[in-house]
Design a protein around this motif. Structure first.
Motif, PDB file in Angstrom:
ATOM      1  N   LEU A 137       0.834  -1.192   0.000  1.00  0.00           N
ATOM      2  CA  LEU A 137       0.000   0.000   0.000  1.00  0.00           C
ATOM      3  C   LEU A 137       0.864   1.236   0.000  1.00  0.00           C
ATOM      4  N   PRO A 138       0.472   2.308  -0.589  1.00  0.00           N
ATOM      5  CA  PRO A 138      -0.810   2.515  -1.268  1.00  0.00           C
ATOM      6  C   PRO A 138      -0.838   1.827  -2.630  1.00  0.00           C
ATOM      7  N   HIS A 139      -2.020   1.416  -3.011  1.00  0.00           N
ATOM      8  CA  HIS A 139      -2.225   0.712  -4.271  1.00  0.00           C
ATOM      9  C   HIS A 139      -3.509   1.245  -4.882  1.00  0.00           C
ATOM     10  N   ASP A 140      -3.506   1.422  -6.183  1.00  0.00           N
ATOM     11  CA  ASP A 140      -4.686   1.902  -6.888  1.00  0.00           C
ATOM     12  C   ASP A 140      -5.094   0.839  -7.897  1.00  0.00           C
ATOM     13  N   TRP A 141      -6.312   0.363  -7.787  1.00  0.00           N
ATOM     14  CA  TRP A 141      -6.745  -0.719  -8.662  1.00  0.00           C
ATOM     15  C   TRP A 141      -6.776  -0.292 -10.118  1.00  0.00           C
ATOM     16  N   ASN A 142      -6.784   1.015 -10.405  1.00  0.00           N
ATOM     17  CA  ASN A 142      -6.801   1.477 -11.795  1.00  0.00           C
ATOM     18  C   ASN A 142      -5.522   1.136 -12.544  1.00  0.00           C
ATOM     19  N   ILE A 143      -4.412   0.961 -11.843  1.00  0.00           N
ATOM     20  CA  ILE A 143      -3.169   0.637 -12.546  1.00  0.00           C
ATOM     21  C   ILE A 143      -3.173  -0.786 -13.072  1.00  0.00           C
ATOM     22  N   GLU A 144      -4.130  -1.579 -12.686  1.00  0.00           N
ATOM     23  CA  GLU A 144      -4.200  -2.961 -13.164  1.00  0.00           C
ATOM     24  C   GLU A 144      -4.506  -3.009 -14.665  1.00  0.00           C
ATOM     25  N   ASP A 145      -5.112  -1.964 -15.212  1.00  0.00           N
ATOM     26  CA  ASP A 145      -5.452  -1.937 -16.633  1.00  0.00           C
ATOM     27  C   ASP A 145      -4.327  -1.412 -17.514  1.00  0.00           C
ATOM     28  N   LEU A 146      -3.245  -0.917 -16.892  1.00  0.00           N
ATOM     29  CA  LEU A 146      -2.123  -0.391 -17.678  1.00  0.00           C
ATOM     30  C   LEU A 146      -1.300  -1.525 -18.277  1.00  0.00           C
TER      31      LEU A 146
END
Length: 73
Positions: free
Chosen positions: A59-68
């Protein structure tokens, strides 16, 4: 009599507030040991759910980066 009672109450509140509080100098880090799975797994709220295939993250982690694409993460 009334002033004596009022003085007692104020003294009680003062000493209880000034000396009754304990301070804790303890830091609990919550940024390690998290697992991530993008989606909505069925049954994940159960205690015996198997999350061994989930990815370990910091953490911190943003689930939006999973689509990169993988070369940007």
């Amino acid at each position: 009599m009334r002033y004596r009672f009022l003085t007692f109450c104020l003294a009680f509140l003062y000493f209880n507030g000034a000396f009754g509080q304990e301070t804790f100098d303890r830091n609990i880090l919550l940024d390690e040991g998290w697992k991530f799975f993008k989606g909505g797994p069925v049954g994940a709220e159960k205690q015996n759910f198997n999350h061994a295939s989930w990815r370990m993250i910091d953490l911190p982690h943003d689930w939006n980066i999973e689509d990169l694409p993988s070369n940007f993460s």
